[in-house]
Design a protein around this motif. Structure first.
Motif: not given
Lengths: 304, 304
Positions: A111-112, A174-178, A181, B189, B193, B248, B252
């Motif tokens: 996940s991260s 991307a960190v945290g995917h979509i 985030r 966010e 993206l 995190r 963002l």
């Protein structure tokens, strides 16, 4: 044969989903305790999958427990890796996999961490993808996929779609995917509302569940603003309300998780839980998810 | 008798909800065109309310159309105001109401104005409350209430609960109340993206609908982190993962709605709509909402 590496909540949930779709799975976990009673748990999870999906029961896939990593991955066509979120640990695991299986895709449930952080461990990074499920994977349809390899990406989309999932693919790592985030952005304001004394934890959660959360279970945020723009849709919305939305953004909170804010959150969640244990809350969540998923099956496709 | 002032989408939706619960309503709109065919629309909306709520049909409330504001509010016990989002316009309306009805609560459906901005127009500000529904009000349970008057607050909670809504009360006046602040934070966010090229509009919307949106339709964001903390719940989560969550947050995006970002959003929504009109998308959303609400009725209460 699918190898499932790491058999905590995520791994056993994958196993329930995969065997419900007729796949044979082989389970491995470095801690034998994780595997105690897992067959019974998989039977229960498979039942939830079938209620939520509404499909006629196919033949169940088989469940085998491996005693070594080599046994688990030796014959695997797909490897779903659910190790703890530590890059060094996953790197070490990948090197061990490479020594005994040179061809199966390695799909990380991370996940991260990102593909770019994980891939350097492999001599063939082209077999690695991130395939992040949303918890619990046997019920939540979302799987977020990233790999720079277009063929593997297509193969992964087919694989998870075949499990009744809704795979989405990222164009960039991307960190945290979509999803995480988006969740993190929302939670920041949810914390801010509590920290500022505008509403308590339970009120914020109720507002989300009966308002935007419910709406986002049937229509996305971008599409919701399209409908919010009147007859001109999102173009009109952006022209007329874009500037006020941008001002709103700058007025959102930037809370800090200070000891006093943390205490407010802990106390508020405690009040909201009202004596229910984590297990009871998770079970209630999953019962509700099963019902909502079954309902969405009928009405959803045209709305998404 | 409930007076509904302003009979666009919000006003007619309130009318469908209120008459489904046996209340007589009297409608007024300064633009007579808004009232053309409204009785038929209210019949349809009432049908959706009853399918979603699953309750046995009570006797329908009556619908009357007023030709003047004075006629609409003269005998009203409750006034639901859905005028355009302009303070001066609402102020003017409130002064006209005061001249003919000195006692009924005036509940403003305002999404972007606050009680503090609206109340100065009234000689008796104690009768004003904000009661912000989530669109469409006949299906979405959330109503966000603010008034500094504790008696009126209790009365409003009872009134909207009696309409099968889930009223939440704010402790402080806040621009965007709770839900639109959360929605705005998430959308920032979601725009980021797209602007960063991580995913296109449709992919972001699909990730939300099949991931966090679905989850937040049955459990709040704070409670979800409680379950994400392992056996120690949110206290453990905050201790171990609070610092990484805070990092995190700072990572963002803070996108700007520049012409090129707006063009990406318009193009992306257009692709996601795939030729469907706004009416078709809204109708599909409402069909899905009706089904999900009916499903939640059974499984929800223990999870919320």
């Amino acid at each position: 044969m699918i190898a499932i590496l790491g058999c905590g909540l995520i791994g056993e949930s994958w196993a329930g989903l995969m065997t419900a779709h007729g796949h044979d799975v082989i389970l491995w976990d470095p801690a034998p305790a994780a595997l105690t009673g897992i067959e019974q748990r998989i039977v229960r999870l498979r039942g939830e999958v079938r209620t939520a999906m509404g499909h006629a029961a196919e033949a169940d896939g088989g469940v085998r427990i491996a005693t070594t990593l080599a046994e688990a991955v030796g014959d695997a066509d797909w490897i779903q890796e659910n190790a703890p979120e530590a890059a060094a640990l996953k790197h070490d695991l990948y090197r061990q996999i490479e020594a005994v299986n040179a061809r199966a895709p390695i799909a990380s449930s991370t996940s991260s961490l990102t593909w770019s952080e994980l891939s350097p461990a492999l001599s063939d990074p082209g077999r690695l993808l991130t395939a992040h499920p949303f918890n619990p994977p046997h019920l939540m349809p979302l799987v977020e996929i990233y790999t720079p390899d277009a063929d593997l990406r297509r193969r992964a989309v087919d694989f998870y779609a075949g499990l009744g999932r809704e795979p989405v693919t990222l164009r960039k790592d991307a960190v945290g995917h979509i999803a995480n985030r988006l969740a993190s952005a929302l939670w920041r304001e949810a914390v801010n509302l509590v920290a500022e004394g505008i509403a308590d934890v339970e009120t914020v959660d109720r507002a989300l569940v009966h308002g935007p959360g419910l709406r986002w279970s049937v229509i996305g945020a971008h599409m919701a603003y399209h409908l919010g723009g009147g007859p001109g849709g999102i173009e009109t919305y952006l022209r007329h309300l874009g500037p006020s939305q941008q001002r709103r953004w700058t007025s959102l909170g930037t809370p800090e998780l200070t000891p006093s804010v943390c205490a407010m959150l802990v106390e508020g969640v405690d009040a909201e839980a009202a004596g229910r244990s984590l297990e009871q809350i998770a079970a209630a969540r999953d019962r509700a998810l099963v019902r909502v998923l079954a309902a969405r099956r009928e009405g959803m496709n045209d709305a998404a």
